[in-house]
Design a protein around this motif. Structure first.
Motif, short mmCIF file in Angstrom:
data_model
loop_
_atom_site.label_atom_id
_atom_site.label_comp_id
_atom_site.label_asym_id
_atom_site.label_seq_id
_atom_site.Cartn_x
_atom_site.Cartn_y
_atom_site.Cartn_z
N LYS A 90 -44.24 -15.27 -21.70
CA LYS A 90 -43.22 -14.54 -22.65
C LYS A 90 -43.35 -12.86 -22.62
CE LYS A 90 -42.60 -18.36 -25.62
NZ LYS A 90 -42.59 -18.87 -26.88
N HIS A 91 -44.67 -12.50 -22.54
CA HIS A 91 -45.00 -11.09 -22.63
C HIS A 91 -44.54 -10.72 -21.07
CE1 HIS A 91 -48.17 -12.24 -25.87
NE2 HIS A 91 -47.04 -11.92 -26.44
N SER A 92 -44.95 -11.44 -20.20
CA SER A 92 -44.49 -10.87 -18.63
C SER A 92 -42.98 -10.91 -18.77
CB SER A 92 -44.93 -11.87 -17.77
OG SER A 92 -44.59 -11.53 -16.51
N ARG A 93 -42.22 -11.56 -19.46
CA ARG A 93 -40.85 -11.57 -19.07
C ARG A 93 -40.31 -10.35 -19.93
NH1 ARG A 93 -36.06 -14.34 -17.53
NH2 ARG A 93 -34.49 -13.00 -17.98
N ALA A 94 -40.95 -10.02 -21.35
CA ALA A 94 -40.55 -8.91 -21.82
C ALA A 94 -40.69 -7.65 -20.99
CB ALA A 94 -41.54 -8.96 -23.12
N MET A 95 -42.03 -7.71 -20.33
CA MET A 95 -42.10 -6.41 -19.47
C MET A 95 -40.95 -6.31 -18.35
SD MET A 95 -44.81 -4.88 -20.66
CE MET A 95 -45.74 -3.90 -19.52
N TYR A 96 -40.67 -7.48 -17.84
CA TYR A 96 -39.65 -7.43 -16.81
C TYR A 96 -38.29 -6.94 -17.48
CZ TYR A 96 -35.75 -9.36 -13.92
OH TYR A 96 -34.63 -9.58 -13.16
N ASP A 97 -37.73 -7.32 -18.76
CA ASP A 97 -36.64 -6.95 -19.28
C ASP A 97 -36.48 -5.48 -19.62
OD1 ASP A 97 -35.75 -9.60 -19.34
OD2 ASP A 97 -36.45 -10.13 -21.39
N LYS A 98 -37.91 -4.98 -20.19
CA LYS A 98 -37.86 -3.82 -20.61
C LYS A 98 -37.42 -2.86 -19.09
CE LYS A 98 -41.40 -4.30 -24.08
NZ LYS A 98 -40.72 -3.87 -25.35
N LEU A 99 -38.11 -3.14 -17.93
CA LEU A 99 -37.86 -2.48 -17.09
C LEU A 99 -36.53 -2.58 -16.40
CD1 LEU A 99 -41.24 -3.19 -15.06
CD2 LEU A 99 -40.36 -0.88 -15.77
N THR A 100 -35.96 -3.69 -16.41
CA THR A 100 -34.43 -3.97 -15.87
C THR A 100 -33.35 -3.45 -16.82
OG1 THR A 100 -34.42 -6.48 -16.63
CG2 THR A 100 -35.16 -5.52 -14.47
N ASN A 101 -33.77 -3.40 -18.17
CA ASN A 101 -32.64 -2.78 -19.10
C ASN A 101 -32.55 -1.43 -18.74
OD1 ASN A 101 -31.88 -5.17 -19.96
ND2 ASN A 101 -33.44 -5.07 -21.83
N TYR A 102 -33.84 -0.78 -18.78
CA TYR A 102 -33.88 0.93 -18.39
C TYR A 102 -33.17 1.08 -17.11
CZ TYR A 102 -36.03 5.38 -17.29
OH TYR A 102 -36.00 6.44 -17.04
N GLN A 103 -33.41 0.36 -16.26
CA GLN A 103 -32.74 0.45 -14.89
C GLN A 103 -31.24 0.31 -14.85
OE1 GLN A 103 -33.81 1.75 -12.41
NE2 GLN A 103 -33.49 0.75 -10.35
N SER A 104 -30.75 -0.47 -15.62
CA SER A 104 -29.21 -0.68 -15.62
C SER A 104 -28.69 0.55 -16.38
CB SER A 104 -29.14 -1.81 -16.63
OG SER A 104 -29.48 -1.33 -18.01
N SER A 105 -29.32 1.58 -17.06
CA SER A 105 -28.54 2.69 -17.46
C SER A 105 -29.02 3.94 -16.82
CB SER A 105 -28.89 2.96 -19.13
OG SER A 105 -30.22 2.98 -19.38
N HIS A 106 -30.27 3.80 -16.05
CA HIS A 106 -31.14 5.33 -15.61
C HIS A 106 -30.82 5.19 -13.97
CE1 HIS A 106 -32.47 5.29 -19.63
NE2 HIS A 106 -32.70 6.71 -19.38
N HIS A 107 -31.16 3.93 -13.41
CA HIS A 107 -31.00 3.92 -12.03
C HIS A 107 -31.94 4.70 -11.13
CE1 HIS A 107 -27.35 1.60 -12.62
NE2 HIS A 107 -27.02 2.69 -13.48
N ASN A 108 -33.24 4.74 -11.72
CA ASN A 108 -34.08 5.83 -11.21
C ASN A 108 -35.54 5.10 -10.97
OD1 ASN A 108 -34.89 5.60 -13.95
ND2 ASN A 108 -35.49 7.79 -14.14
#
Length: 764
Positions: free
Chosen positions: A653-671
């Protein structure tokens, strides 16, 4: 063509090691002067190993210390004609100060040696090699006490001293060991050296009558924000202190090295406990106590001696439990309980199921990592030799040629804002396990050689630095050896934490959950994290309770931020259960999750991000479930981030949380340009959540992808490369070192189906 040495003073000297093979007869002299009479000659085809290079007159010279202890000099190129007298293994390093720039003059462009003073010089001093000498005279009056030494080494013995107000008359200035030094002649006629400034933090120790420090001014490389091209070859950081010992402790037969392994077993026959681990049936005094059949035995160690496997009892006695002939077999596990115990020789139910006989070469000729035909990759020599990790490797001519070609390939695809990161992962260093696990140290040295002499911005090791299946003292010695190989690079380096690195494989599987054999978080910090924390910005205290290896690094003079994650961010346990070892699963502490959220929020949107973790994240390639899916889906269900074992679900669950943080950030910043991992020992990739995830093959030659075609002693034994980031293009190009394959791009042991050579991240 003549060589421009117009800006290089005579007797300008640098530290440089290598081998030079002559193609013509050349004379050796006691002084670097062509007018001096040669004392001996090198004939065509002969070679010299040198330790320094210098310029004097119209020649460049090699210097070396002869067997007599005297320093000898031999010319290797005529600067007037440009004629080299042979082939140099370290041709990229020359004792030449670059010509003075024709720019407008900001104090930072390339200029004359000695033109900089004070903080301006100190700011670029890390790009000047140690040993650089400015030949000029003057006098210096000390404002604080100082000591003279026989060498430019702060640890050298104090042989002379100055008090406040006293003056030294010097004849040269030298940069070395984090300081500027004066060279002077003592009243006894000897040449001594005294430091006159500390470079970082900068301070002079007095007043100089002839200001100017032994620093080579550097061209201002600018950043992408100014539009000025930057160098992607990095800057010299100087070499930190070395900690390792090339001499390995002997752990084989007859020396009575005791493997610290706690466990129990049941005797299948009567056996004598002895005062010494020798059978000697005629020595009744050696037989202390008879242990009868079916007795449960608790032990604290094992060893192999006198053709028998022994356990060490809590009372200090030695009990024979098998002959060598019986222990030599690999089918020792208990059929009734194959996971947790072994039956062999005179015993059953041994909870320490792996025996010492399986842990040292050359007894283990059958490898455990998928290599059934040992002869397909190893050399004919079955002896592991010591490798001195504190000494720069001397590459072969083939390796030099390959590195020249490799550097040219990287330069050909570089942009004005390129950043180069040398990358290797899963080296599993073990100085005893196999030829490959010991020799991988040399591969790491070769990568550092490339970083030092051809240049990169940063070195990253992706984790599983050491194998972690040895007694703790042996693993700690190997960690020091491995860390020292990166110090040779003279570049910033970062080493991630893998599941093997804390020795929990040995503690869990080979000594029955013995927490004493785990390298704890506090023990690991000085061994690993403290060695590179000057570059990686790591949270401390309550923000990082486990001393985990996560943090950020802004590549100097660039628009790139490196984020490092620790997929094994866990506390220590005194008496761990099977589920409490890093070797079995992944986890990210609440502190690391909070850090990632805060760090991403603070990174400017114009900067590009690359992420490194030893292990992949739960959710890669998945729509809603935690289970990951990659282009090559082999063994997906068995990966730590995907396991269905109930006791590991919090970590997933914690690993998935890290994935979600990164992909959510990428969806708005694309960097985020990419996420790089190891762990699986295979090349793989997946675009998921608009982030390009990749894994890499292992650095060790006898495991993972390509092992059948990575023979030791060949270029293909190397498993490292350079990640090239071209931020303005949102582009990543992966360059892998080794012989060029049929596609003229990828080393032949690399599967092009799963090695992603390059990609571009869309802006939206």
């Amino acid at each position: 063509m003549p060589i421009d040495v117009s800006n290089t003073p005579d007797m300008y000297e640098i530290d440089a090691t290598g081998s030079f093979t002559f193609n013509t007869k050349v004379g050796v002299r006691n002084d670097p002067n062509m007018d001096a009479t040669p004392i001996i000659y090198y004939e065509p085809g002969e070679s010299v190993n040198y330790s320094q290079k210098l310029k004097n007159g119209n020649h460049l010279w090699l210097s070396y210390v002869a067997a007599s202890g005297e320093t000898h000099y031999v010319p290797y190129v005529n600067t007037d004609t440009g004629e080299y007298f042979g082939t140099d293994s370290n041709a990229s390093v020359q004792p030449i100060v670059p010509p003075t720039s024709t720019g407008t003059g900001t104090g930072t462009e390339t200029g004359e040696l000695g033109s900089l003073t004070g903080q301006a010089g100190a700011d670029v001093a890390d790009q000047t090699p140690d040993g650089t000498t400015l030949t000029e005279s003057g006098q210096f009056t000390f404002s604080e006490p100082a000591a003279g030494r026989a060498s430019t080494d702060m640890d050298a013995e104090h042989l002379d001293s100055w008090s406040i107000g006293e003056t030294v008359y010097y004849n040269a200035k030298i940069k070395a060991d984090g300081h500027y030094w004066f060279q002077y002649v003592n009243t006894n006629g000897s040449t001594y050296y005294v430091p006159y400034a500390t470079i970082s933090p900068f301070r002079y120790y007095g007043t100089d009558s002839n200001p100017g420090d032994p620093v080579i001014p550097q061209k201002d490389t600018g950043t992408t924000t100014t539009g000025t091209p930057r160098s992607h070859t990095g800057v010299d950081t100087a070499m930190p202190a070395m900690d390792s010992n090339p001499e390995r402790e002997y752990i084989g037969e007859g020396d009575q090295y005791i493997y610290p392994t706690v466990g129990s077993l049941t005797l299948l026959s009567n056996a004598w406990g002895r005062a010494k681990p020798v059978m000697d049936p005629n020595n009744k005094a050696n037989q202390i106590r008879l242990y009868e059949k079916n007795t449960l035995i608790n032990y604290t160690g094992k060893l192999f001696n006198d053709n028998h496997l022994w356990v060490v009892l809590r009372n200090g006695q030695y009990l024979p439990v098998s002959t060598y002939a019986n222990a030599e077999g690999n089918n020792m596990q208990d059929d009734d309980d194959p996971k947790n115990s072994s039956s062999y020789g005179y015993v059953t139910g041994d909870t320490g199921k792996v025996q010492p006989i399986e842990e040292y070469w050359p007894y283990t000729l059958v490898m455990k990592h998928g290599m059934t035909d040992v002869a397909s990759w190893e050399t004919a020599d079955e002896t592991i030799t010591n490798i001195d990790a504190t000494q720069e490797v001397i590459p072969s001519n083939e390796e030099i040629q390959a590195m020249n070609q490799f550097a040219a390939e990287i330069d050909a695809t570089a942009t004005d804002d390129s950043v180069s990161i040398a990358y290797i992962t899963d080296t599993h260093v073990d100085s005893y396990k196999s030829l490959a696990s010991a020799r991988v140290l040399r591969s790491m040295q070769l990568m550092s050689y490339f970083a030092n002499h051809y240049g990169v911005d940063l070195i990253v090791h992706g984790g599983d630095l050491n194998d972690g299946v040895k007694p703790k003292d042996l693993s700690e010695a190997d960690i020091k050896r491995a860390m020292d190989t990166f110090k040779l690079s003279h570049r910033p380096f970062i080493v991630l934490q893998g599941n093997h690195d804390d020795n929990s494989g040995y503690a869990r599987d080979e000594t029955h959950y013995n927490g004493n054999q785990v390298i704890t978080n506090n023990e690991a910090k000085p061994l690993r994290l403290d060695q590179f924390s000057q570059w990686l910005n790591v949270p401390t205290g309550s923000a990082n309770p486990n001393n985990a290896i996560f943090g950020s690094y802004d590549v100097p003079n660039s628009d790139v931020t490196v984020l490092v994650l620790d997929g094994f961010d866990m506390p220590d346990y005194t008496d761990p259960t099977r589920e409490q070892f890093r070797h079995g699963h992944t986890d990210y502490s609440d502190a690391q999750q909070n850090w990632l959220t805060e760090t991403l929020a603070g990174i400017p949107s114009n900067r590009k991000i690359v992420v490194f973790d030893h292990i992949g994240l739960a959710g890669i390639g998945a729509d809603s479930s935690y289970e990951s899916h990659w282009e090559n889906d082999i063994d997906v269900d068995t990966r730590y981030e995907n396991t269905h074992a109930k006791s590991y679900q919090d970590g997933i669950k914690h690993s998935r949380a890290m994935y979600d943080k990164l992909t959510n950030y990428q969806s708005s910043h694309h960097n985020i340009l990419g996420f790089f991992a190891g762990h699986t020992h295979r090349d793989n990739y997946k675009l998921s959540g608009s982030i390009q995830f990749v894994t890499s093959l292992c650095g060790i030659a006898d495991r993972g992808d390509g092992r059948e075609s990575r023979p030791l002693g060949s270029l293909t034994e190397n498993g490292w490369g350079v990640i090239q980031l071209n931020p303005s293009k949102n582009q990543v190009i992966r360059h892998r070192f080794g012989p060029i394959g049929e596609d003229n791009q990828i080393a032949p042991y690399t599967d092009p189906n799963y090695f992603l050579k390059q990609w571009t991240i869309p802006d939206n």
